[in-house]
Structure formats: C-alpha cells, structure tokens
Write an enzyme that holds these catalytic residues in place. Sequence first.
Site, PDB file in Angstrom:
ATOM      1  N   GLY A  38       0.495  -1.350   0.596  1.00  0.00           N
ATOM      2  CA  GLY A  38       0.114   0.111  -0.029  1.00  0.00           C
ATOM      3  C   GLY A  38       0.976   1.543   0.141  1.00  0.00           C
ATOM      4  N   GLY A  39       1.945   1.472   0.387  1.00  0.00           N
ATOM      5  CA  GLY A  39       2.606   2.306   0.089  1.00  0.00           C
ATOM      6  C   GLY A  39       2.785   4.043   1.311  1.00  0.00           C
ATOM      7  N   ALA A 175       0.945  25.862   4.394  1.00  0.00           N
ATOM      8  CA  ALA A 175      -0.542  25.438   4.103  1.00  0.00           C
ATOM      9  C   ALA A 175      -1.011  24.971   2.488  1.00  0.00           C
ATOM     10  CB  ALA A 175      -0.879  27.192   4.077  1.00  0.00           C
ATOM     11  N   GLU A 197       2.605  29.535   6.799  1.00  0.00           N
ATOM     12  CA  GLU A 197       3.129  29.616   5.263  1.00  0.00           C
ATOM     13  C   GLU A 197       3.899  30.609   4.867  1.00  0.00           C
ATOM     14  OE1 GLU A 197       3.575  29.220   1.618  1.00  0.00           O
ATOM     15  OE2 GLU A 197       2.513  27.217   3.331  1.00  0.00           O
ATOM     16  N   GLY A 266       6.131  19.864   1.241  1.00  0.00           N
ATOM     17  CA  GLY A 266       6.194  18.989   0.618  1.00  0.00           C
ATOM     18  C   GLY A 266       6.269  17.863   0.659  1.00  0.00           C
ATOM     19  N   ASP A 307       5.137   8.845  -8.399  1.00  0.00           N
ATOM     20  CA  ASP A 307       5.250  10.473  -7.708  1.00  0.00           C
ATOM     21  C   ASP A 307       6.909   9.933  -7.974  1.00  0.00           C
ATOM     22  OD1 ASP A 307       3.338  10.310  -6.196  1.00  0.00           O
ATOM     23  OD2 ASP A 307       3.722  10.334  -3.763  1.00  0.00           O
ATOM     24  N   ALA A 315      -1.938  10.137  -5.208  1.00  0.00           N
ATOM     25  CA  ALA A 315      -1.962   8.935  -5.470  1.00  0.00           C
ATOM     26  C   ALA A 315      -3.097   7.879  -6.272  1.00  0.00           C
ATOM     27  CB  ALA A 315      -2.876   7.427  -4.225  1.00  0.00           C
ATOM     28  N   HIS A 438     -32.683  16.251  -6.985  1.00  0.00           N
ATOM     29  CA  HIS A 438     -33.600  18.062  -6.351  1.00  0.00           C
ATOM     30  C   HIS A 438     -34.221  17.129  -4.790  1.00  0.00           C
ATOM     31  CE1 HIS A 438     -34.343  21.834  -4.645  1.00  0.00           C
ATOM     32  NE2 HIS A 438     -35.854  21.086  -4.468  1.00  0.00           N
TER      33      HIS A 438
END
Length: 459
Positions: A38-39, A175, A197, A266, A307, A315, A438
């Site tokens: 699953g990493g 952030a 941030e 990151g 990645d 993912a 609706h």
Amino acid sequence: MSYDLIVIGGGPGGYVAAIRAAQLGLKVACVEGRGSLGGTCLNVGCIPSKALLTSSAKYAELAHLSSHGIAVEGASIDVGAMMDRKDKIVGDLTKGIAFLFKKNGVDLIEGWASIPGAGQVKVGDDVHEAKNILIATGSEPTSLPGIEIDEQDVLSSTGAIALDSAPEHLVVIGAGVIGLELGQVWARLGAKVTVVEYLDRVLPGIDGEIAKLAQRALSKRGLKFQLGRALKSVEKSEAGLSLTVDRVGKDKEEVIEADKVLIAVGRRPVTRGLGLEELGVAVNARGFIEVDGAFQTSVPGIYAIGDCVPGPMLAHKAEEDGVASVEMLAGEAGHVDYNTVPGVVYTDPEVASVGLTEEALKDAGTDYTVGKFIFMANSRARSTGETDGAVKVLADPNGKILGAHICGAHGGDLIAELVLAMTKGVTVTEVAATCHAHPAMGEAVKEACLDALGRAIHA
C-alpha cells in the site's frame, strides 16, 4: 526466477501496475520492503489521515447538534481508540492488496530492492531476472534546512497521525494539503493550531478565489493563519518548542511557542539505494526520474511511474500511470491525461479542483468565461447546514470546460462530474442542460454552468 516484469514498490501505482500486468498475461513480481503493501498512501498517508479526519469530524459535529434540537452531554475523546480504528482500517486494506496479488497471480518479494544491472533486481542476496523493471518507489516528506524531524516534537505527517493525545499548541509549517488536513484533525480534538506559510496565501496551486474561501471557512473552524512567514529555527527546552520565523520581505523576526510542530512543506521522490546513478538512469535537478511518453527511463527496459517521476504527486495519478505503463508494455494503447487528474483536500469544507486555474488562464492570455454558484443558495446545503464555499467553472467562448474548482461539502465527489465532462469534451451548455436531482448538492454544479452562460436561475 525470471519475470516479464518486476515492479519495485507496493504503493498505489506499483500494486495496481502489477495486478494490471498480470491481467494482461505477464509473469509479474512486486518487491516491497515496508513489511506491508500500500505504500505511503495506505500506511502513513491518504488512508490513515482520512480515517482520523472522519473520526475527528464526528466529534466536532457534536458541538453543532443543538441547532438540530439534539442535546449531547458528557462526550469525551479517546485518542487511543481513534488510533486503533485507524490502524485496523490500514491493516484490513493492506491484507486486501495481498489477497488481490494471490487472486491475480502476482508474486510478492519482501525486502528492499536495488538494480545491479539492466534486467536484474537484487533483493537481499537474491538476484531476480526481469525483461522489464518498473520503479514505483513513491515519495517521502521533506524538511527545511537546519530543521530535524524527530517524530516526537518535530513531526512529519507520519508522526502527526500517531500522536497519543492532542497537543496544547500545534504549529503547522506549510498551508498545503497535508498541513491543512492534519491541522484540522488536531484542531477538532482540542489543540490550538497555527498554520505558518511562506506564501501570502493557502493551498498553493489551487485557484486563488477558491483558496480564499477555504481559508475563511477553516478560520471559522479554529485554524489560525500566519502567512508570509518563513521558519528559520526550532529550539527545544523543558518548556516546549520556540519557533523563530521571518516576516517575508520585512526583515522582522517573530517567535512562536508550541508543544509540537508539523513540517508539511512538501515531498520528495524516494530513489536512494536503487543504483540509478551507476545504471545511468537520468534524474532531474529535483530528484525525479526522467521518463518519456511510455514511462521509459533513459535506460531501455527500465520504467518509472508515480511520485518518483515529474507530475502531480497523487495516489490516483500513480495508479493511472501504472495501468497506462503496463498496457503500453503489453502492446496496448495506454494514456493518461494529466489535465483531467483531479485533486482533493479533505478538510471541512473539502476543496476539489481539475484543470486550469483562473490565474493560469490570465497568465496565458486565454479568453475565458467564469461561472460561479455559492452553496448558501443551494437548498440541500441549507438543510444540512453545509453552506460554506462555492462551485467555480472556467470555460472558453465555445463552452469547453478549461477548469473546475469547488470549495464545499462533498466537493471531492462533486468534482467527478466535471472531470468526466472535461474528459469527454462535454460543454457547460450540456452540463447545464442535464437534469440534476433535487434537492442535491450537485445542483450547484449545474447552476455554476448556467452562470457561465449568463442564465443562472437561483444565483
């Protein structure tokens, strides 16, 4: 043993690629050294964080039930039980992947892999032969210069999903998606949370207008933001942590006291130990493996996805890479349209996006129209009390959807309709002409497309 394909890495991209390759008739093995499949996503990323977001949301909801005429007394938090639930979910899902391997005839080789030469994968003392090798080793959290992550006081996302109690004051550095999601988990469970941030906005890369809506909503839910600040140092003492931050562009330092700090600035690709440099596999300046349109590296027979190659570090993107790469290996037509890969932030409210932002369209000088609809005007949102945020659709003069962005409850589900529309070339006119149930949150998507045409009904 010899294989048609050996996949290095059992994360989302790797295990999906292995299963799809086996379905296509290839003899496949997957190498994983973590001890569970699953990493990052399944073990210490997407899944455990969403489990904690769900648990913490149920607790936070208790504070708002009085408006529904419901009184709740004596509610308490058992963080240990939350962690046990999270761990069980992770365990069940990793076992599920192992079952899928057996079902599809994928061999699992446990251990850490290296590539001593083209067509060879070494695990421990064993060398396995392979016609093709697929690198799917994923990514890991990165830190800042001079800041050491110890997972006790200075945390990465891995440490932040394993705390045994809510800290009194958690400072989140960054952030972005991970910082805001985990920040909200602990804010709901009683921590004071301050998000620091470097930029002057939250959620870099997200449409600016939608990001502002998200910041406003998260501020209402207890997160404090200090934007335009750079973390310089973290000092530990018996009293806790002292963080020194610089005001960006103002030559001014500030000190923030905290119990824990989460570094969420990151992620970086994991490629060490594979032997890429010795093989001559080209890697760019940021550490990502360079690949062509068929996911092949600079060395024939060695491929890479997910990645550890350039592109969105998501993912589901890795899964699409995995399927496309092995389908092309098997002689089929594999393809990934990165312009229609959605991204979702699972905060409350959720933030979802696909395609281009308004800032990108302006920078490119593209002619576009904007359609927006706020959830405050949606009857279903009113009835559930989930009225923060809006749907925003960007289209060219012919109605082609260039981008779509949502801040609101169930945004991660609502974006799927717009992803499909973009993939199939469906215009805002056609979405607007589609009957939506609706009362439903999805009516906001229809109304945003109507607004892009200048004829929204309920705006």
